[in-house]
Scaffold this active site. Structure first.
Site, PDB file in Angstrom:
ATOM      1  N   GLU A 293       0.823  -1.222   0.000  1.00 35.48           N
ATOM      2  CA  GLU A 293       0.000   0.000   0.000  1.00 35.48           C
ATOM      3  C   GLU A 293       0.847   1.258   0.000  1.00 35.48           C
ATOM      4  O   GLU A 293       0.410   2.308  -0.475  1.00 35.48           O
ATOM      5  CB  GLU A 293      -0.950   0.021   1.210  1.00 35.48           C
ATOM      6  CG  GLU A 293      -2.292  -0.597   0.912  1.00 35.48           C
ATOM      7  CD  GLU A 293      -3.363  -0.309   1.961  1.00 35.48           C
ATOM      8  OE1 GLU A 293      -3.126   0.431   2.927  1.00 35.48           O
ATOM      9  OE2 GLU A 293      -4.462  -0.850   1.800  1.00 35.48           O
ATOM     10  N   HIS A 314       8.404 -26.608  -1.455  1.00 33.32           N
ATOM     11  CA  HIS A 314       7.736 -27.705  -2.169  1.00 33.32           C
ATOM     12  C   HIS A 314       6.570 -27.186  -3.010  1.00 33.32           C
ATOM     13  O   HIS A 314       5.736 -27.966  -3.457  1.00 33.32           O
ATOM     14  CB  HIS A 314       7.271 -28.761  -1.167  1.00 33.32           C
ATOM     15  CG  HIS A 314       8.417 -29.336  -0.396  1.00 33.32           C
ATOM     16  ND1 HIS A 314       8.990 -30.542  -0.691  1.00 33.32           N
ATOM     17  CD2 HIS A 314       9.139 -28.817   0.633  1.00 33.32           C
ATOM     18  CE1 HIS A 314      10.001 -30.761   0.139  1.00 33.32           C
ATOM     19  NE2 HIS A 314      10.112 -29.720   0.954  1.00 33.32           N
ATOM     20  N   LYS A 428     -14.087  -0.124  -4.235  1.00 34.14           N
ATOM     21  CA  LYS A 428     -15.210   0.260  -3.360  1.00 34.14           C
ATOM     22  C   LYS A 428     -16.295   0.976  -4.166  1.00 34.14           C
ATOM     23  O   LYS A 428     -17.478   0.696  -3.983  1.00 34.14           O
ATOM     24  CB  LYS A 428     -14.718   1.183  -2.240  1.00 34.14           C
ATOM     25  CG  LYS A 428     -13.781   0.519  -1.258  1.00 34.14           C
ATOM     26  CD  LYS A 428     -13.442   1.491  -0.146  1.00 34.14           C
ATOM     27  CE  LYS A 428     -12.310   0.965   0.712  1.00 34.14           C
ATOM     28  NZ  LYS A 428     -11.790   1.946   1.632  1.00 34.14           N
TER      29      LYS A 428
HETATM   30  O1  PA5 Z   1      -3.211   1.117   5.899  1.00 31.86           O
HETATM   31  C1  PA5 Z   1      -4.315   1.566   5.673  1.00 31.86           C
HETATM   32  O2  PA5 Z   1      -4.569   2.769   5.760  1.00 31.86           O
HETATM   33  C2  PA5 Z   1      -5.456   0.645   5.307  1.00 31.86           C
HETATM   34  O3  PA5 Z   1      -5.024  -0.638   5.087  1.00 31.86           O
HETATM   35  C3  PA5 Z   1      -6.500   0.639   6.412  1.00 31.86           C
HETATM   36  O4  PA5 Z   1      -5.898   0.226   7.606  1.00 31.86           O
HETATM   37  C4  PA5 Z   1      -7.662  -0.275   6.078  1.00 31.86           C
HETATM   38  O5  PA5 Z   1      -8.213   0.058   4.833  1.00 31.86           O
HETATM   39  C5  PA5 Z   1      -8.745  -0.165   7.154  1.00 31.86           C
HETATM   40  O6  PA5 Z   1      -9.167   1.150   7.277  1.00 31.86           O
HETATM   41  P1  PA5 Z   1      -9.956   1.655   8.545  1.00 31.86           P
HETATM   42  O7  PA5 Z   1      -9.089   1.513   9.744  1.00 31.86           O
HETATM   43  O8  PA5 Z   1     -10.291   3.071   8.245  1.00 31.86           O
HETATM   44  O9  PA5 Z   1     -11.187   0.789   8.660  1.00 31.86           O
END
Ligand code: PA5
Length: 440
Positions: A293, A314, A428
């Site tokens: 990310e 494996h 989304k």
């Molecule tokens: O690292 C990030 O920002 C994302 O992976 C969020 O942690 C994830 O989308 C969950 O978001 P939230 O804590 O707003 O529910």
């Protein structure tokens, strides 16, 4: 602790890059490190995690411990509801630092709190089977975690669990067993928690989800699993001190960022984090999310993958040895196992294993690791090694900080903002439109 800190071995890479390529990357890593430190880079408002190990809120930390003690005294099960950065750090810690079969034993003996995770998918089967388990008469607490307070997966799971809790304990009783970790002001979860009177913990504004393990996001579930959170913070604080130097020759974090970017420039665009301890599986999952990310944007970034060896030797081993040459590996070498298991002599030796008699299984595992590193290198796969003295809470804290800081530096080297994630919105929007959400 000074002599048993994590350490990075990049000494095996000379066959894969020239000295000048390496020193150019090191100079860029040092500059990226300075930008991170002085808070002048992209996403600078989300770098609150950089000095968290030495400036965390001691009062909130004490409150986390008090709530964890309450959960441990009144609950057979703590259900942690969250997705992405709102669960992977806690899961990495509980898998790494508690006995492998702790959850099974906790559910059987009901003498300690099993920590289970929900709201990280939308599987009807997963959700139904968790509810079926909870209905077997266990005492339950819930920690719902969402920074935005609006993420669909945990919100659905929490709606279901809230109903279960209120049916079991009544509205007031349920409220005494539900803990919400969310933004200080914004989001539906903040509003709901205030209205229902839940105990709440704040995710600081300047810390994004995947950098939030050392905030209440990670620390409440980790403490509820009986893990020493003081030791985690001490490990992270040692890492903070060690990795504050700007020069990659003195700073493993900077060096890791430098070599992985130098490898990328040589066409190695996939990094596989490799472990030889099954309990590191979720640490790899946490690392994948952190790097995926943070770096994968603007058509840039190293693709982070994971492999559990020797299991995956494996399955994925064939490709890594002989497939396309765009891979490098970062191997987590746990130097000291917590247990000793000796292979015994067998008078008949029908399995032909007497040549191993008297050897510790961990020694055999280490030889598999050394043999694999050599084989993969000779097959054209560079190997970076992170030596970890032992899998303790202290070293977990150090590893978290090491990889977080290196990720920030590496993201700046790539020329991306390592602290946003605009790409995750695309699915989304489509999903909401397909589901008929108003406004989509
Ligand atoms: O690292 C990030 O920002 C994302 O992976 C969020 O942690 C994830 O989308 C969950 O978001 P939230 O804590 O707003 O529910």
């Amino acid at each position: 602790m000074a002599d048993s800190f994590i350490s990075l071995d990049t000494g095996r890479l000379s066959g894969f890059m020239s000295a000048s390529e390496l020193s150019a990357a090191e100079a860029q890593a040092a500059e990226a490190g300075r930008i991170l430190l002085n808070g002048s880079g992209a996403g600078k408002d989300f770098t609150g995690w950089t000095d968290l190990p030495v400036k965390y809120d001691r009062e909130e930390f004490a409150r986390i411990k008090r709530c964890a003690d309450k959960i441990r005294s009144d609950s057979d099960i703590l259900v942690v509801v969250g997705i992405g950065g709102s669960y992977l750090g806690a899961r990495a810690a509980t898998e790494m630092l508690t006995p492998r079969y702790r959850t099974l034993r906790a559910l059987r003996d009901r003498n300690e709190t099993a920590v289970l995770f929900a709201g990280n998918c939308m599987s009807a089967d997963e959700t139904a089977e968790l509810t079926e388990l909870l209905e077997e008469g266990y005492d339950v607490s819930v920690n719902v975690i969402s920074k935005s307070g609006t993420t669909t997966e945990p919100a659905i799971a929490f709606r279901i669990l809230k109903e279960f809790m209120e049916k079991k304990y009544g509205k007031k009783g349920a409220a005494e067993r539900i803990y919400a970790t969310t933004d200080r002001e914004r989001g539906a979860l903040r509003k709901l928690a205030a209205q229902e009177g839940y105990e709440t913990f704040v995710i600081p504004d300047d810390i994004g989800g995947r950098y939030s393990v050392l905030t209440p996001v990670g620390l409440l579930p980790i403490a509820a699993a009986g893990i020493d959170t003081d030791a985690i913070m001490a490990g992270a604080a040692s890492a903070y001190e060690r990795y504050s130097a700007g020069n990659p020759s003195e700073n493993d974090c900077c060096r890791y960022a430098a070599v992985r970017n130098a490898l990328l420039r040589k066409g190695k665009m996939i990094e596989i984090m490799v472990n030889y301890e099954p309990r590191l599986h979720y640490f790899t999952e946490w690392w994948k999310q952190l790097y995926g990310e943070s770096e994968g944007k603007d058509q840039k970034g190293i693709f982070p993958a994971g492999a559990d060896f020797s299991t995956d030797l494996h399955s994925m081993g064939q490709y890594i040895q002989d497939g396309m040459r765009f891979i490098f590996e970062t191997v987590i070498d746990v130097e000291k196992a917590a247990h000793s298991v000796t292979v015994k002599e067998d008078s008949e030796n029908l399995d032909g294993l007497n040549y191993l008699a008297g050897m510790d299984l961990d020694h055999i595992n280490k030889q598999a690791m050394k043999g694999t590193v050599m084989a993969h290198e000779s097959g054209g796969v560079p190997n970076i090694i992170l030596h970890v003295p032992e899998l303790t809470a202290y070293h977990f804290g150090a590893m978290v900080y090491f990889f977080e800081k290196a990720c920030g530096i590496s993201g700046y080297m790539l020329g991306v903002n390592p602290f946003d994630q605009p790409g995750v919105e695309a699915y989304k929007r489509n999903m909401f439109r397909l589901l008929g959400k108003p406004g989509y």
